[in-house]
Design a protein around this motif. Structure first.
Motif, short mmCIF file in Angstrom:
data_model
loop_
_atom_site.label_atom_id
_atom_site.label_comp_id
_atom_site.label_asym_id
_atom_site.label_seq_id
_atom_site.Cartn_x
_atom_site.Cartn_y
_atom_site.Cartn_z
N ASP A 8 -9.29 5.39 -1.31
CA ASP A 8 -8.69 4.07 -1.55
C ASP A 8 -7.85 3.64 -0.35
O ASP A 8 -7.88 2.46 0.05
CB ASP A 8 -7.83 4.11 -2.80
CG ASP A 8 -8.63 4.30 -4.07
OD1 ASP A 8 -9.86 4.12 -4.02
OD2 ASP A 8 -8.02 4.64 -5.10
N ARG A 9 -7.10 4.58 0.22
CA ARG A 9 -6.26 4.25 1.37
C ARG A 9 -7.12 3.89 2.57
O ARG A 9 -6.79 2.97 3.33
CB ARG A 9 -5.34 5.42 1.70
CG ARG A 9 -4.47 5.22 2.92
CD ARG A 9 -3.63 3.98 2.81
NE ARG A 9 -2.75 3.85 3.96
CZ ARG A 9 -2.12 2.73 4.30
NH1 ARG A 9 -2.27 1.65 3.56
NH2 ARG A 9 -1.33 2.70 5.36
N GLN A 12 -9.51 10.71 -4.19
CA GLN A 12 -9.71 9.30 -4.51
C GLN A 12 -8.64 8.44 -3.84
O GLN A 12 -8.93 7.34 -3.35
CB GLN A 12 -9.66 9.10 -6.03
CG GLN A 12 -9.96 7.66 -6.46
CD GLN A 12 -11.33 7.20 -6.01
OE1 GLN A 12 -12.33 7.87 -6.30
NE2 GLN A 12 -11.40 6.07 -5.30
N LEU A 13 -7.42 8.95 -3.80
CA LEU A 13 -6.35 8.23 -3.10
C LEU A 13 -6.66 8.10 -1.61
O LEU A 13 -6.43 7.05 -1.00
CB LEU A 13 -5.01 8.93 -3.31
CG LEU A 13 -3.78 8.32 -2.61
CD1 LEU A 13 -3.64 6.84 -2.95
CD2 LEU A 13 -2.52 9.08 -3.01
N ASN A 21 2.29 1.72 -3.52
CA ASN A 21 1.26 2.17 -4.46
C ASN A 21 0.94 3.64 -4.26
O ASN A 21 0.78 4.39 -5.23
CB ASN A 21 -0.01 1.33 -4.28
CG ASN A 21 0.15 -0.09 -4.79
OD1 ASN A 21 1.03 -0.36 -5.60
ND2 ASN A 21 -0.70 -0.99 -4.32
N SER A 37 0.83 -1.21 0.00
CA SER A 37 0.00 0.00 0.00
C SER A 37 0.86 1.26 0.00
O SER A 37 0.56 2.24 -0.71
CB SER A 37 -0.93 -0.01 1.22
OG SER A 37 -1.76 1.12 1.22
N HIS A 92 -10.00 2.47 2.48
CA HIS A 92 -10.47 1.11 2.23
C HIS A 92 -9.37 0.09 2.52
O HIS A 92 -9.63 -0.97 3.11
CB HIS A 92 -10.93 0.98 0.77
CG HIS A 92 -11.35 -0.40 0.39
ND1 HIS A 92 -12.55 -0.94 0.78
CD2 HIS A 92 -10.71 -1.37 -0.35
CE1 HIS A 92 -12.65 -2.18 0.31
NE2 HIS A 92 -11.55 -2.46 -0.37
N GLU A 93 -8.15 0.39 2.12
CA GLU A 93 -7.04 -0.52 2.37
C GLU A 93 -6.79 -0.72 3.86
O GLU A 93 -6.52 -1.83 4.32
CB GLU A 93 -5.76 0.00 1.69
CG GLU A 93 -5.80 -0.10 0.18
CD GLU A 93 -4.64 0.65 -0.47
OE1 GLU A 93 -3.89 1.32 0.27
OE2 GLU A 93 -4.48 0.55 -1.69
N ARG A 133 1.46 6.70 -7.03
CA ARG A 133 0.36 7.57 -7.45
C ARG A 133 0.67 9.03 -7.19
O ARG A 133 0.36 9.91 -8.02
CB ARG A 133 -0.93 7.15 -6.75
CG ARG A 133 -1.47 5.83 -7.25
CD ARG A 133 -2.66 5.34 -6.46
NE ARG A 133 -3.84 6.20 -6.63
CZ ARG A 133 -5.02 5.90 -6.11
NH1 ARG A 133 -5.19 4.79 -5.42
NH2 ARG A 133 -6.05 6.72 -6.31
#
Length: 298
Positions: free
Chosen positions: A238-239, A234-235, A188, A185, A241-242, A192
């Motif tokens: 997403d983070r 959005q990042l 990634n 994570s 969620h991770e 990004r």
């Protein structure tokens, strides 16, 4: 991180909830963020040192946890090789009887523990425990007492030691899975953010002086920054969620989350979220400056 007990290090990492702002609404996290800068510059649009520090401490912790896992595997193999007489007492863990061979076998088990679990390179720095403390924390007080004060290494005691050693190894394997997910994570997020940096740099490098630009051009700058802000939000989502996914299997509410465990010694507990939140605050400050410039030119 170093002063956390075994249970907090290895079990029950709690779920986290974050508030993610959308559009022009605020973004809130439990740490401070930098304010918008007084002039438009892409120099602040690079990932902060939070990610570098996070990767470093996570890789170090992974090495340590893997070393401990291997140490418990070796310890279990050594215990497995110690023979016990089948006619010894098979009831509850006992302390009397057994003669010289029983105490000798117990001494062998204790030496095996010292040579494996207590011999990992970071043991003194991270734990600084004596044999009784380590056995009690890794196993339990009853088993530690049987190994240290008992007189007999019975089949029951041997099996109990093997079960506990296996559980200690498996808990570290489970933790390693979470650490590996966290490293993926982090990488990634870094990629990004670098992509965002390059995109904004290409678009805005030739156009640094806002006061000399026309209103249509300033609107173009604002649109570029708005797109980057959307990508950052959005990042963040997403983070979030991770983090929930990484911690879902460690859901005992009384224990720290994986990120709290890993980053306890850092300035921020959630380095990716801190980095991206600073980015969003910076972008919003720059967009306000652009809008003020447009207003003054009208």
């Amino acid at each position: 991180m170093r002063n956390q007990d075994r249970a907090s290090r290895l079990l029950g990492l709690s779920l986290l909830v974050f508030v993610v702002g959308i559009g022009d609404t605020s973004v809130w996290f439990p740490f401070s963020v930098t304010q918008g800068l007084p002039e438009l510059t892409t120099a602040t649009l690079t990932a902060s040192g939070y990610l570098t520090d996070a990767k470093s401490v996570t890789e170090t912790e992974r090495t340590r946890v893997a070393t401990e896992r291997d140490a418990f595997r070796r310890f279990a193999r050594l215990v497995e090789s110690i023979s016990v007489s089948e006619d010894t007492h098979t009831g509850p863990l006992v302390f009397a009887g057994g003669g010289d061979s029983g105490t000798e076998h117990l001494c062998t088990v204790r030496n095996a523990y010292r040579e494996t679990v207590m011999n990992v390179p970071h043991f003194e720095d991270e734990y600084d425990e004596n044999l009784r403390e380590s056995l009690t924390l890794e196993f339990d007080d009853h088993l530690a007492t049987a190994l240290l004060d008992g007189q007999q290494f019975s089949p029951l005691l041997k099996n109990t030691v093997l079960v506990q050693a296996t559980a200690a190894r498996e808990s570290r394997e489970k933790l390693l899975d979470g650490i590996d997910d966290e490293l993926t994570s982090l990488e990634n997020a870094r990629k990004r953010l670098r992509e965002h940096d390059r995109a904004v740099e290409r678009a805005m490098k030739p156009r640094r002086q806002l006061r000399t630009r026309s209103v249509p051009t300033l609107r173009e700058y604002d649109a570029i920054l708005r797109e980057d802000e959307d990508r950052c939000e959005q990042l963040l989502a997403d983070r979030q969620h991770e983090i929930h996914r990484e911690n879902r299997s460690y859901s005992r509410s009384s224990k720290p989350a994986l990120q709290q465990y890993l980053y306890d010694a850092l300035d921020v507990t959630y380095p990716v979220l801190a980095t991206v939140t600073e980015r969003i605050q910076d972008i919003r400050g720059q967009r306000r400056l652009i809008r003020e410039t447009m207003t003054n030119q009208r």
